[in-house]
Design an enzyme around this catalytic site. Structure first.
Site, PDB file in Angstrom:
ATOM      1  N   TYR A   1       5.043  13.499  33.279  1.00  0.00           N
ATOM      2  CA  TYR A   1       5.562  12.118  33.219  1.00  0.00           C
ATOM      3  C   TYR A   1       4.707  11.164  34.050  1.00  0.00           C
ATOM      4  CZ  TYR A   1       9.799  12.865  30.485  1.00  0.00           C
ATOM      5  OH  TYR A   1      10.683  13.123  29.459  1.00  0.00           O
TER       6      TYR A   1
ATOM      7  N   GLU B   1      18.915  25.975  23.098  1.00  0.00           N
ATOM      8  CA  GLU B   1      18.701  24.533  23.312  1.00  0.00           C
ATOM      9  C   GLU B   1      17.251  24.212  22.976  1.00  0.00           C
ATOM     10  OE1 GLU B   1      19.667  23.289  27.262  1.00  0.00           O
ATOM     11  OE2 GLU B   1      19.321  21.177  26.833  1.00  0.00           O
TER      12      GLU B   1
ATOM     13  N   THR C   1      25.703  20.003  27.641  1.00  0.00           N
ATOM     14  CA  THR C   1      27.169  19.908  27.627  1.00  0.00           C
ATOM     15  C   THR C   1      27.728  20.630  26.399  1.00  0.00           C
ATOM     16  OG1 THR C   1      26.899  17.718  28.611  1.00  0.00           O
ATOM     17  CG2 THR C   1      29.100  18.276  27.809  1.00  0.00           C
TER      18      THR C   1
ATOM     19  N   GLU D   1      12.596  11.603  35.054  1.00  0.00           N
ATOM     20  CA  GLU D   1      12.807  10.801  33.835  1.00  0.00           C
ATOM     21  C   GLU D   1      13.084   9.331  34.102  1.00  0.00           C
ATOM     22  OE1 GLU D   1      14.866  14.504  31.373  1.00  0.00           O
ATOM     23  OE2 GLU D   1      16.091  12.903  32.232  1.00  0.00           O
TER      24      GLU D   1
ATOM     25  N   GLN E   1       2.909  20.909  27.356  1.00  0.00           N
ATOM     26  CA  GLN E   1       3.408  21.337  26.043  1.00  0.00           C
ATOM     27  C   GLN E   1       2.973  22.769  25.713  1.00  0.00           C
ATOM     28  OE1 GLN E   1       5.723  20.059  24.433  1.00  0.00           O
ATOM     29  NE2 GLN E   1       5.804  18.037  25.387  1.00  0.00           N
TER      30      GLN E   1
ATOM     31  N   GLY F   1      23.216  15.276  25.159  1.00  0.00           N
ATOM     32  CA  GLY F   1      24.385  16.107  25.495  1.00  0.00           C
ATOM     33  C   GLY F   1      24.259  17.552  25.054  1.00  0.00           C
TER      34      GLY F   1
ATOM     35  N   ILE G   1      16.558  13.207  24.281  1.00  0.00           N
ATOM     36  CA  ILE G   1      16.806  13.384  25.719  1.00  0.00           C
ATOM     37  C   ILE G   1      18.152  12.726  26.018  1.00  0.00           C
ATOM     38  CG2 ILE G   1      15.895  12.870  28.023  1.00  0.00           C
ATOM     39  CD1 ILE G   1      13.142  12.386  26.654  1.00  0.00           C
ATOM     40  N   GLY G   2      19.007  13.441  26.740  1.00  0.00           N
ATOM     41  CA  GLY G   2      20.283  12.839  27.127  1.00  0.00           C
ATOM     42  C   GLY G   2      21.328  12.845  26.025  1.00  0.00           C
TER      43      GLY G   2
HETATM   44  C1  8LK Z   1      10.627  21.917  22.995  1.00  0.00           C
HETATM   45  C2  8LK Z   1      10.480  20.818  23.987  1.00  0.00           C
HETATM   46  C3  8LK Z   1      11.461  20.417  24.882  1.00  0.00           C
HETATM   47  C4  8LK Z   1      10.888  19.353  25.623  1.00  0.00           C
HETATM   48  C5  8LK Z   1      11.387  18.558  26.654  1.00  0.00           C
HETATM   49  N1  8LK Z   1      10.568  17.596  27.151  1.00  0.00           N
HETATM   50  C6  8LK Z   1      11.076  16.781  28.271  1.00  0.00           C
HETATM   51  C7  8LK Z   1      12.163  15.833  27.859  1.00  0.00           C
HETATM   52  C8  8LK Z   1      13.085  15.802  29.056  1.00  0.00           C
HETATM   53  O1  8LK Z   1      12.669  14.807  29.984  1.00  0.00           O
HETATM   54  C9  8LK Z   1      12.897  17.154  29.719  1.00  0.00           C
HETATM   55  C10 8LK Z   1      14.022  18.125  29.451  1.00  0.00           C
HETATM   56  O2  8LK Z   1      14.335  18.175  28.109  1.00  0.00           O
HETATM   57  O3  8LK Z   1      11.675  17.688  29.206  1.00  0.00           O
HETATM   58  C11 8LK Z   1       9.273  17.403  26.678  1.00  0.00           C
HETATM   59  O4  8LK Z   1       8.585  16.495  27.172  1.00  0.00           O
HETATM   60  N2  8LK Z   1       8.775  18.183  25.692  1.00  0.00           N
HETATM   61  C12 8LK Z   1       9.569  19.157  25.159  1.00  0.00           C
HETATM   62  N3  8LK Z   1       9.348  20.056  24.174  1.00  0.00           N
END
Ligand code: 8LK
Length: 224
Positions: A58, A92, A24, A160, A69, A21, A18-19
């Site tokens: 969260y 991504e 970007t 987040e 998920q 980039g 996470i974060g």
């Molecule tokens: C494939 C996948 C991406 C993904 C992102 N995330 C969360 C992490 C970040 O806070 C947000 C965007 O990536 O979603 C998650 O909990 N489970 C995920 N599974």
């Protein structure tokens, strides 16, 4: 020959904490017309018929991680299967990071009940077995947990703000085990590692290196 309706574009997964980039990095490739960019559908996760599944997850992971998920899995499969007319496709994250990083972490720390994990794992195995998912290269934006934790604070995505450094550290270790140490899961393609701790001004040089690798490999693959 780069046919118009390109059935198997050179597919690149952009992976990282996470974060790190990723968005970007993808934006850097907007300059090329021969590349389709598929960014993570966070907005879909934040608004499914009015429900902000990301926020719910969260706020109460034990209750909502499974729901979140399983929806992420569906949106990722949609992206993998999205036909593109360009010779190169950048995505991504992926079904792989969904399973090997996020779901794995939530199972290990007890957020997902073993029965819930078993269902998500069966979905991953079924998709992996029955549906062709092509990956030609993984770009791994390698970061250190402290750096991305500070960025998450600065970026201030509301959902987040309570993400602890320990969560970032655990996700980092799972990315390293998957893409670098190769200890516990298959790696579906060669990995191109980028030092993503660099800040914006310096990282463009790093991107240019990957640009060459991505476009060169894409030409090699497509011209075969
Ligand atoms: C494939 C996948 C991406 C993904 C992102 N995330 C969360 C992490 C970040 O806070 C947000 C965007 O990536 O979603 C998650 O909990 N489970 C995920 N599974």
């Amino acid at each position: 020959k780069m046919s118009a309706s390109n059935l198997k574009p050179f597919t690149v997964l952009v992976e990282g904490n996470i974060g790190s980039g990723k968005t970007t990095f993808l934006e850097h490739f907007q300059q090329f017309q021969d590349i389709t960019l598929l960014t993570e559908p966070v907005e879909e996760w934040r608004n499914l018929k009015g429900w902000n599944l990301l926020d719910l997850m969260y706020k109460d992971p034990a209750k909502w991680a499974m729901t979140f998920q399983s929806y992420v899995t569906m949106t990722m499969l949609d992206m993998h299967r999205r036909p593109t007319s360009t010779p190169v496709k950048l995505m991504e994250r992926s079904l792989y990071s969904a399973r090997y990083c996020f779901v794995e972490h939530m199972m290990r720390n007890g957020t997902l009940h073993p029965a819930q994990f078993a269902v998500l794992d069966e979905w991953f195995r079924f998709i992996h077995r029955e549906i062709p998912i092509d990956v030609d290269l993984i770009v791994y934006l390698k970061t250190t947990p402290q750096v991305v934790h500070d960025r998450i604070k600065k970026r201030a995505r509301s959902e987040e703000q309570c993400v602890p450094l320990s969560y970032i550290e655990e996700l980092h270790k799972l990315h390293e085990d998957w893409l670098v140490n190769r200890t516990f899961a298959e790696c579906p393609a060669p990995v191109l590692m980028i030092d993503a701790d660099l800040d914006l001004s310096q990282i463009t040089e790093e991107y240019k290196k990957s640009e060459h690798q991505i476009l060169k490999r894409a030409v090699d693959v497509v011209m075969q």
